[in-house]
Scaffold this motif. Structure first.
Motif, mmCIF file in Angstrom:
data_model
loop_
_atom_site.group_PDB
_atom_site.id
_atom_site.type_symbol
_atom_site.label_atom_id
_atom_site.label_comp_id
_atom_site.label_asym_id
_atom_site.label_seq_id
_atom_site.Cartn_x
_atom_site.Cartn_y
_atom_site.Cartn_z
ATOM 1 N N THR A 1 35.674 20.666 71.336
ATOM 2 C CA THR A 1 34.555 19.918 71.822
ATOM 3 C C THR A 1 33.361 21.111 71.853
ATOM 4 N N GLY A 2 32.188 20.597 71.327
ATOM 5 C CA GLY A 2 31.262 21.140 71.228
ATOM 6 C C GLY A 2 29.893 20.473 71.895
ATOM 7 N N SER A 3 29.002 21.192 71.451
ATOM 8 C CA SER A 3 27.350 20.831 72.092
ATOM 9 C C SER A 3 27.107 19.176 71.390
ATOM 10 N N PHE A 4 27.668 19.050 70.359
ATOM 11 C CA PHE A 4 27.237 17.706 69.526
ATOM 12 C C PHE A 4 28.318 16.755 69.863
ATOM 13 N N ALA A 5 29.411 16.962 70.517
ATOM 14 C CA ALA A 5 30.496 16.017 70.941
ATOM 15 C C ALA A 5 29.889 14.590 71.244
ATOM 16 N N GLY A 6 30.363 13.461 70.518
ATOM 17 C CA GLY A 6 29.833 12.048 70.723
ATOM 18 C C GLY A 6 28.700 11.970 70.008
ATOM 19 N N LYS A 7 28.077 12.830 69.427
ATOM 20 C CA LYS A 7 26.960 12.549 68.485
ATOM 21 C C LYS A 7 27.323 12.291 67.041
ATOM 22 N N VAL A 8 26.328 11.551 66.344
ATOM 23 C CA VAL A 8 26.631 11.051 64.957
ATOM 24 C C VAL A 8 25.667 11.861 64.029
ATOM 25 N N VAL A 9 25.848 12.476 62.965
ATOM 26 C CA VAL A 9 24.704 13.119 62.326
ATOM 27 C C VAL A 9 25.202 12.992 60.820
ATOM 28 N N LEU A 10 23.895 12.290 60.085
ATOM 29 C CA LEU A 10 23.991 12.188 58.657
ATOM 30 C C LEU A 10 23.247 13.329 57.950
ATOM 31 N N VAL A 11 24.063 13.606 56.895
ATOM 32 C CA VAL A 11 23.417 14.831 56.193
ATOM 33 C C VAL A 11 23.378 14.196 54.642
ATOM 34 N N THR A 12 22.364 14.489 53.981
ATOM 35 C CA THR A 12 22.100 13.983 52.673
ATOM 36 C C THR A 12 22.091 15.309 51.860
ATOM 37 N N GLY B 1 16.406 10.734 68.975
ATOM 38 C CA GLY B 1 17.277 11.841 68.288
ATOM 39 C C GLY B 1 16.411 12.724 67.573
ATOM 40 N N ALA B 2 17.081 13.431 66.665
ATOM 41 C CA ALA B 2 16.309 14.519 65.940
ATOM 42 C C ALA B 2 16.367 14.201 64.528
ATOM 43 N N ILE B 3 15.508 14.563 63.608
ATOM 44 C CA ILE B 3 15.585 14.580 62.159
ATOM 45 C C ILE B 3 14.980 15.973 61.582
ATOM 46 N N VAL B 4 15.750 16.535 60.588
ATOM 47 C CA VAL B 4 15.236 17.747 60.126
ATOM 48 C C VAL B 4 15.131 17.482 58.624
ATOM 49 N N ASN B 5 13.816 17.722 58.088
ATOM 50 C CA ASN B 5 13.934 17.586 56.769
ATOM 51 C C ASN B 5 14.089 19.001 55.997
ATOM 52 N N ARG C 1 22.316 26.987 60.419
ATOM 53 C CA ARG C 1 22.426 27.199 61.753
ATOM 54 C C ARG C 1 21.035 26.838 62.477
ATOM 55 N N ALA C 2 19.990 27.157 61.661
ATOM 56 C CA ALA C 2 18.750 26.856 62.063
ATOM 57 C C ALA C 2 18.340 25.250 62.237
ATOM 58 N N ILE C 3 19.246 24.643 61.135
ATOM 59 C CA ILE C 3 18.878 23.008 61.285
ATOM 60 C C ILE C 3 19.634 22.601 62.604
ATOM 61 N N VAL C 4 20.895 23.073 62.725
ATOM 62 C CA VAL C 4 21.559 22.665 64.047
ATOM 63 C C VAL C 4 20.799 22.803 65.391
ATOM 64 N N TRP C 5 20.210 24.087 65.337
ATOM 65 C CA TRP C 5 19.316 24.349 66.462
ATOM 66 C C TRP C 5 18.346 23.478 66.651
ATOM 67 N N LEU C 6 17.595 23.047 65.523
ATOM 68 C CA LEU C 6 16.645 22.282 65.702
ATOM 69 C C LEU C 6 17.150 20.721 66.173
ATOM 70 N N CYS C 7 18.419 20.482 65.750
ATOM 71 C CA CYS C 7 18.672 19.187 66.360
ATOM 72 C C CYS C 7 19.308 19.276 67.717
ATOM 73 N N SER C 8 19.514 20.416 68.260
ATOM 74 C CA SER C 8 20.217 20.583 69.474
ATOM 75 C C SER C 8 19.324 20.409 70.929
ATOM 76 N N PRO C 9 19.800 20.285 71.954
ATOM 77 C CA PRO C 9 18.689 20.142 73.289
ATOM 78 C C PRO C 9 18.342 21.439 73.427
ATOM 79 N N ASP C 10 18.691 22.570 72.769
ATOM 80 C CA ASP C 10 17.848 23.756 73.105
ATOM 81 C C ASP C 10 16.484 23.687 72.255
ATOM 82 N N ALA C 11 16.368 22.881 71.560
ATOM 83 C CA ALA C 11 15.115 22.786 70.882
ATOM 84 C C ALA C 11 14.315 21.246 71.261
ATOM 85 N N SER C 12 14.480 21.059 72.585
ATOM 86 C CA SER C 12 14.169 19.559 73.053
ATOM 87 C C SER C 12 12.379 19.409 73.056
#
Length: 262
Positions: A6-17, A142-146, A233-244
């Motif tokens: 279990t981590g900081s994205f538990a219960g979240k759904v992420v789409l990656v193209t 939510g959060a989007i990173v392009n 890791r930069a992408i994950v940070w931007l999607c995380s609550p730490d980058a709220s």
């Protein structure tokens, strides 16, 4: 290594193209490691399915969806498939892209080459956002990173104008969407990777090591290629609550500017 802890994205759904290799694959693995269910989208179905099996074997959740972001029907089905399987969408990484013509002056680029790059790199990001955003808003935000590029912030110096123009467009699209949806608890940011090891940047090809050595000397204070995991890791940070409170930002992941006077 993927773990199902279990981590900081538990219960979240992420789409990656563009999840079949490189930065997209690295981002998907990192999200899965942190507990997210991951929708893996790419044209290479076999590689996406192999990655999904790898994630699930480690106890994670993943869905592979064949997707060409240049096709509107594929993109719509991509988001719909993720919603059908997991019931929501919290984050998206719009990473799919192509290099297009290189060492080609602007006037020598054909219309077909121009259209192909723009259709994937810029219109493809817009198509993804067009369907991702309503799905995220339905879940409360939510959060989007392009994924842009350092060539979205400066001119290409390798005859790569079509790619650079498409990535400049991605940054403009990102900043505009951040303004449109920020009040709705939906953040939109971009990363601008420098030269990062991938299928597109492969120093193992004949003659490529010398070429990339010259490129990092011009563009990277750290004087090395980046690794896909570093950008991930930069992408994950931007999607995380730490980058709220980070919205409409363009985060360079390039080892720092090599510009100096000595």
């Amino acid at each position: 290594m993927v773990t199902s802890a279990t981590g900081s994205f538990a219960g979240k759904v992420v789409l990656v193209t563009g999840a079949s290799s490189g930065l997209g694959e690295a981002a998907a693995l990192e999200f899965a490691r942190l507990g997210a269910a991951v929708v893996l989208a790419a044209r290479r179905t076999d590689r996406c399915e192999a990655l999904a099996l790898r994630i699930m074997a480690a106890g994670g959740q993943a869905l592979a969806v064949p997707t060409d972001v240049a096709r509107a029907t594929d993109v719509e089905a991509m988001v719909a498939s993720g919603l059908e399987r997991f019931g929501r969408l919290d984050c998206a990484v719009n990473n799919a892209g192509i290099a297009g013509p290189m060492r080609t002056p602007v006037a020598d680029v054909t219309e077909d080459q121009w259209d192909e790059v723009m259709n994937v790199n810029l219109s493809g990001v817009w198509r993804c956002m067009k369907h991702e955003i309503p799905a995220m808003l339905a879940s409360g935000g939510g959060a989007i990173v392009n994924v842009a590029s350092i060539y979205g912030l400066e001119p290409s110096d390798v005859g790569h104008a079509t790619y650079a123009a498409s990535k400049h467009g991605v940054i403009g699209l990102t900043r505009s969407a951040a303004t449109d949806y920020g009040r709705m608890q939906l953040r939109v940011n971009a990363v601008a990777p420098g030269f990062t090891r991938s299928e597109m940047v492969d120093p193992g090809r004949p003659g490529a090591a010398e070429h990339y050595g010259r490129m990092v000397a011009r563009h990277c204070a750290m004087q090395r290629l980046g690794e896909a995991e570093e950008a991930a890791r930069a992408i994950v940070w931007l999607c995380s609550p730490d980058a709220s409170y980070v919205n409409g930002a363009v985060l360079r992941v390039d080892g720092g500017s090599a510009t100096r006077m000595y």
